[in-house]
Design an enzyme around this catalytic site. Sequence first.
Site, PDB file in Angstrom:
ATOM      1  CB  CYS A  97      97.846 -52.252  -0.215  1.00  0.00           C
ATOM      2  SG  CYS A  97      96.688 -52.250  -1.384  1.00  0.00           S
TER       3      CYS A  97
ATOM      4  CB  ALA B 228      98.967 -67.495  -8.340  1.00  0.00           C
ATOM      5  CG  LEU B 229      94.311 -67.546 -10.470  1.00  0.00           C
ATOM      6  CD1 LEU B 229      92.853 -67.514  -9.941  1.00  0.00           C
ATOM      7  CD2 LEU B 229      94.419 -68.718 -11.720  1.00  0.00           C
TER       8      LEU B 229
ATOM      9  CG  HIS C 175      68.151 -53.716 -23.306  1.00  0.00           C
ATOM     10  ND1 HIS C 175      68.575 -55.000 -23.213  1.00  0.00           N
ATOM     11  CD2 HIS C 175      67.893 -53.672 -24.377  1.00  0.00           C
ATOM     12  CE1 HIS C 175      68.518 -55.460 -24.338  1.00  0.00           C
ATOM     13  NE2 HIS C 175      68.127 -54.430 -25.101  1.00  0.00           N
TER      14      HIS C 175
END
Length: 474
Positions: free
Chosen positions: A47, A188-189, A444
């Site tokens: 990893c 892959a993406l 917000h």
Amino acid sequence: MVVGELAHERDLVIIGGGPGGYHAAIRAAQLGKNVTLIEKDQLGGICLNKGCIPSKVMTHAAERMAASRQDEMLGIETRSIHFEISKLLNYKNQVVSQLRSGVEALCKANKVEVIKGSAFFLSEDKIGVENEDKYEVYRFNEAIIATGGTPVKLSGAPKSDRILDIWAISDLSAVPEHLVVIGDDYIALEMAMAFQAFGSKVTLVLSGEDYAFDSSINRELGRILKKARITVVKGYSIEEPAETGVGVTVLLSCEKGSKTVEGSHLFYSLGTKPQIDHLGIDRLGIKLSQEGFIVTDQTGRTSISNIFAIGDVTEGPQLAVKAIKQGKTAAETICGRASENDLNFIPHIARIQPPIATVGLTEQEAAEQGYEVGIGEFSMSANGFAAILGKKEGLVKVVFDKQNDVLLGVHMIGAGAVELISNGIQALEMAARDEDFTFPSYPHPSVNEALLEAVEAFKGEAIHSVPKKQKVKI
């Protein structure tokens, strides 16, 4: 040395120093165990050294490339953008080295004994460790197997510098002219979109008819890939990958016929297989699944009571987050603490542009399991802070059980998705209802409000969504 002549006594032995192994080591040390960690290569495992961290350095670079092209809207003008992959590789190596040094320091600070070498079981309470011409035997009370996995190879692919697996792609020293990507997982993406940002022409080949996400995410992802000019080929099997001397070719076939894809380089991501072949577990009779993974219970215990297994050698998603949780659980169990892991709500992420983050059931999965499904969707294009960021692509989708309003799944593609998915994970663990989302106040402006409005949309109450039955003239 004659095996069995002399064995060094150890309390807990962990084989493998990846994310699962070193988390287990440190947690056990925190709880008072004397821990010996055996690693044949480098701490941090695949990893840190070859997988998650190197690939995320590349996706971060791609994100910065995309962001730099938006700066002009903010009045930040640059005359040109120049990318040098050699500098990116240097940065990647620095990050990996720094993080690995941090793991080494943590092990030392927690008094974890680290031994370099290849370990293999001699019996249910004894292992041998080889390091070059040195050989030692250790007797243990408990052991944890955390040896990880190796990439599944592309059948028929010749050995070539132009054909790359998940360990090799992050060491590529030149940007491919045309990268053919085989696979439909997050790696892959990520690599498809990263190299497209770096300047490669990209063709993405899927074996199935769609991506592995919720249908709404799949539709949005397809639109984003098309906008990025990434060619997507679906529903084909790989027949004949080959090197031509100046590039690669791949013969694809399906029921409708066959076609050939040509590129300068080929990258494939087909998952991993457990790295246990040379571990000697066959002589112990540890139970394996039909696919060859070590079978464990919810604590990580194998069919041999004093031996545990975690991470990619076990069943379930091949993700570092799974290994980390399993490592802590196994260590806590060994130390007498009541602990278990549950794989139901593991998040899946893809750090593409924009990122994807999902957890829980998709709409289709929920229907197949018999739930009366209700959904809420909210487009990031209607979120105020996303507009400020110039990142209005994407959506948030929530899946509920309409009979009791309990949350079943959260699916996001858009700015902040990876960070925001933690809210969904906690809500699923707590069996939250829609009112648990709608009662609190949200900052917000923020991307967080997109999750609120997706939940409100479940009952048709999202403020910034046009009612479905209402026609609006623009």
